[in-house]
Design a protein around this motif. Structure first.
Motif, PDB file in Angstrom:
ATOM      1  N   ASP A  98      -7.289 -15.864  -3.411  1.00 32.72           N
ATOM      2  CA  ASP A  98      -7.555 -14.676  -4.226  1.00 32.72           C
ATOM      3  C   ASP A  98      -6.240 -13.910  -4.380  1.00 32.72           C
ATOM      4  OD1 ASP A  98      -8.534 -12.361  -5.415  1.00 32.72           O
ATOM      5  OD2 ASP A  98     -10.458 -12.543  -4.384  1.00 32.72           O
ATOM      6  N   ARG A  99      -5.494 -14.229  -5.431  1.00 33.06           N
ATOM      7  CA  ARG A  99      -4.156 -13.669  -5.606  1.00 33.06           C
ATOM      8  C   ARG A  99      -4.170 -12.163  -5.854  1.00 33.06           C
ATOM      9  NH1 ARG A  99      -3.957 -18.900  -7.298  1.00 33.06           N
ATOM     10  NH2 ARG A  99      -2.051 -20.097  -6.808  1.00 33.06           N
ATOM     11  N   LYS A 100      -5.132 -11.692  -6.632  1.00 28.60           N
ATOM     12  CA  LYS A 100      -5.215 -10.252  -6.927  1.00 28.60           C
ATOM     13  C   LYS A 100      -5.440  -9.440  -5.656  1.00 28.60           C
ATOM     14  CE  LYS A 100      -6.891 -10.685 -11.685  1.00 28.60           C
ATOM     15  NZ  LYS A 100      -8.021 -10.405 -12.628  1.00 28.60           N
ATOM     16  N   VAL A 101      -6.348  -9.930  -4.822  1.00 28.47           N
ATOM     17  CA  VAL A 101      -6.625  -9.237  -3.561  1.00 28.47           C
ATOM     18  C   VAL A 101      -5.400  -9.282  -2.654  1.00 28.47           C
ATOM     19  CG1 VAL A 101      -8.007  -9.311  -1.440  1.00 28.47           C
ATOM     20  CG2 VAL A 101      -9.113  -9.575  -3.661  1.00 28.47           C
ATOM     21  N   PHE A 102      -4.702 -10.424  -2.633  1.00 27.96           N
ATOM     22  CA  PHE A 102      -3.505 -10.542  -1.800  1.00 27.96           C
ATOM     23  C   PHE A 102      -2.445  -9.527  -2.236  1.00 27.96           C
ATOM     24  CE2 PHE A 102       0.701 -12.489  -0.965  1.00 27.96           C
ATOM     25  CZ  PHE A 102       0.645 -12.486   0.423  1.00 27.96           C
ATOM     26  N   LEU A 103      -2.267  -9.364  -3.534  1.00 30.43           N
ATOM     27  CA  LEU A 103      -1.293  -8.389  -4.030  1.00 30.43           C
ATOM     28  C   LEU A 103      -1.707  -6.970  -3.672  1.00 30.43           C
ATOM     29  CD1 LEU A 103      -0.492  -9.901  -7.555  1.00 30.43           C
ATOM     30  CD2 LEU A 103       1.018  -9.826  -5.561  1.00 30.43           C
ATOM     31  N   ALA A 104      -2.995  -6.680  -3.796  1.00 27.99           N
ATOM     32  CA  ALA A 104      -3.494  -5.332  -3.487  1.00 27.99           C
ATOM     33  C   ALA A 104      -3.365  -5.013  -2.005  1.00 27.99           C
ATOM     34  CB  ALA A 104      -4.947  -5.201  -3.939  1.00 27.99           C
ATOM     35  N   LEU A 105      -3.775  -5.980  -1.157  1.00 22.61           N
ATOM     36  CA  LEU A 105      -3.755  -5.737   0.277  1.00 22.61           C
ATOM     37  C   LEU A 105      -2.354  -5.857   0.867  1.00 22.61           C
ATOM     38  CD1 LEU A 105      -7.022  -7.535   1.494  1.00 22.61           C
ATOM     39  CD2 LEU A 105      -6.682  -5.165   0.792  1.00 22.61           C
ATOM     40  N   GLY A 106      -1.481  -6.601   0.201  1.00 19.99           N
ATOM     41  CA  GLY A 106      -0.111  -6.751   0.684  1.00 19.99           C
ATOM     42  C   GLY A 106       0.829  -5.672   0.195  1.00 19.99           C
ATOM     43  N   LEU A 107       0.324  -4.758  -0.612  1.00 17.51           N
ATOM     44  CA  LEU A 107       1.169  -3.715  -1.201  1.00 17.51           C
ATOM     45  C   LEU A 107       1.809  -2.834  -0.131  1.00 17.51           C
ATOM     46  CD1 LEU A 107       2.204  -2.325  -3.762  1.00 17.51           C
ATOM     47  CD2 LEU A 107       0.100  -0.945  -3.773  1.00 17.51           C
ATOM     48  N   PHE A 108       1.057  -2.476   0.898  1.00 10.75           N
ATOM     49  CA  PHE A 108       1.584  -1.603   1.950  1.00 10.75           C
ATOM     50  C   PHE A 108       2.774  -2.251   2.652  1.00 10.75           C
ATOM     51  CE2 PHE A 108       1.393  -0.173   6.468  1.00 10.75           C
ATOM     52  CZ  PHE A 108       1.782   1.145   6.259  1.00 10.75           C
ATOM     53  N   PHE A 109       2.666  -3.549   2.923  1.00  9.14           N
ATOM     54  CA  PHE A 109       3.793  -4.268   3.533  1.00  9.14           C
ATOM     55  C   PHE A 109       5.010  -4.233   2.605  1.00  9.14           C
ATOM     56  CE2 PHE A 109       6.377  -8.031   4.205  1.00  9.14           C
ATOM     57  CZ  PHE A 109       6.571  -8.014   5.583  1.00  9.14           C
ATOM     58  N   ALA A 110       4.790  -4.442   1.313  1.00  4.95           N
ATOM     59  CA  ALA A 110       5.887  -4.452   0.339  1.00  4.95           C
ATOM     60  C   ALA A 110       6.573  -3.086   0.271  1.00  4.95           C
ATOM     61  CB  ALA A 110       5.357  -4.849  -1.040  1.00  4.95           C
ATOM     62  N   VAL A 111       5.777  -2.015   0.303  1.00  2.00           N
ATOM     63  CA  VAL A 111       6.327  -0.658   0.252  1.00  2.00           C
ATOM     64  C   VAL A 111       7.232  -0.408   1.462  1.00  2.00           C
ATOM     65  CG1 VAL A 111       5.728   1.794   0.436  1.00  2.00           C
ATOM     66  CG2 VAL A 111       4.474   0.323  -1.148  1.00  2.00           C
TER      67      VAL A 111
END
Length: 399
Positions: free
Chosen positions: A48-61
């Motif tokens: 689920d790529r969309k969910v991965f991007l959404a949930l991984g956003l905090f790590f990216a920030v």
């Protein structure tokens, strides 16, 4: 596929022994799970790529905040501590797309092992007291929890593990709580011994929510309510140390001035510095993940020199605002908003309760800033109360 599922079994069961794994090895089965997820993804490219991007956003920030952190070395260590946000989120997004269903027997066994490990931990602590001839007091128990070799854990994280044990026991044996009554009482005992006031209060809040929303019979709800009332009375009536810790929190005069022997006064001083520094920080992007300790230390040295070196904000939200500002906090809350909405959609009441519990406990502790805190949190919200119980369209059952 059968060999892969057998290997997955071993990984998941090893995680169930979490509290007994040496601290140097606690992350190993989680990392193996992440690597195994990469292997599965390489075979069918489903996730689920969309969910991965959404949930991984905090790590990216947080990763981007390294660019403007003055203390790059410390910031890099914090990023390393946040790596489970990346690989366990990836695992969740891969498994959520797989047609795999965990049988009730597997989930029941996993929860029994997890709770049984908590009981063994308490037994080891008891033998440690006997072997070392340590006088048994409330303070020495809390100290031993934090200092016992190899498996030592701070009392606040132990208290959370005990609550997860209680909640998971009620979940799997909700039709017949007699089957897990011993495990529940053992975990309540562990919670009580940690002396973690915020978790103790949070436990009764989530217990109320479970009784309100959980699919339990009226008889069980009444029994749990009566036992809970009796337990509260017993703890406060017969344990002076426990009562004293709560009096420190309730009576304002006890924390009017900073006293390092009074944890409430220390916490209020730390919160005061956190708020002061948040007000003077960049509200959008914060100061960078690496600079939070030094910024707080400036305030401690100027306002509360009694504290000495005391880096932790004791509030996860304050820490995020200092490090990555409102962008960081909103990306962090997005993580839990997704879980909450997904739980509502699937009528997963226990996941709803767990998400609310963590959002509450973040007000008092920096849970995700220790590896075992973030590991066990992610595994329970992604797997135990999520993937373990989700039906699949064309299931391959894991027993």
């Amino acid at each position: 596929m059968k060999k892969e599922l057998t290997f997955l079994n071993y990984i998941l069961y090893s995680i169930a022994f979490f509290i007994l794994l040496p601290n140097s090895m606690k992350e190993v089965p989680f990392v193996v799970l992440g690597l195994f997820s990469i292997f599965l993804f390489s075979k069918d490219r489903k996730m689920d790529r969309k969910v991965f991007l959404a949930l991984g956003l905090f790590f990216a920030v947080n990763l981007i905040s390294l660019l403007y952190s003055k203390d790059f070395a410390y910031g890099l260590r914090r990023i390393e501590g946040f790596l489970p946000l990346l690989y366990l989120t990836f695992s969740y997004c891969v498994f959520s797309k797989m047609d795999v269903r965990f049988t009730k027997k597997f989930v029941e066994n996993w929860i029994l092992i997890f709770n049984g490990s908590n009981v063994v931990f308490l037994t080891i602590v008891s033998f440690y007291f006997y072997y070392k001839n340590i006088p048994i007091t409330y303070n020495t128990i809390r100290t031993v929890f934090d200092e016992i070799p190899w498996i030592n854990m701070h009392p606040i994280y132990l208290s959370i593990v005990s609550v997860l044990g209680i909640l998971s026991s009620i979940y799997i044996f909700r039709e017949n709580l007699k089957k897990c009554s011993f495990l529940i009482f053992a975990n309540v005992g562990l919670l009580f011994l940690t002396g973690a006031r915020a978790t103790f209060i949070g436990f009764f809040i989530i217990l109320f929510l479970v009784l309100l929303f959980g699919k339990l019979s009226s008889k069980i709800k009444f029994s749990v309510a009566v036992i809970s009332c009796f337990l509260i009375y017993f703890l406060f009536a017969f344990n002076s140390d426990f009562k004293k810790r709560f009096n420190e929190m309730i009576i304002p005069v006890s924390y009017a001035a900073v006293n390092t022997n009074n944890s409430t006064s220390v916490r209020i001083a730390v919160w005061d510095c956190g708020i002061q520094k948040i007000k003077s920080s960049n509200p959008i992007i914060g100061n960078g993940i690496g600079d939070v300790p030094s910024i707080l230390q400036e305030c401690y040295d100027a306002e509360y020199p009694e504290l000495g070196k005391f880096y932790n904000t004791h509030n996860q939200y304050f820490s995020i605002l200092l490090g990555t500002g409102w962008i960081g906090l909103l990306s962090f809350l997005l993580f839990f908003v997704y879980l909450f909405i997904d739980a509502l959609k699937n009528k997963n009441n226990f996941l709803i309760v767990l998400v609310l519990f963590y959002l509450y406990i973040f007000n008092f502790e920096n849970i995700i800033e220790r590896k075992y805190g973030i590991l066990i949190m992610l595994f329970f919200v992604f797997f135990v109360f999520n993937i373990f119980t989700k039906p699949a369209n064309k299931p391959v059952e894991i027993a």
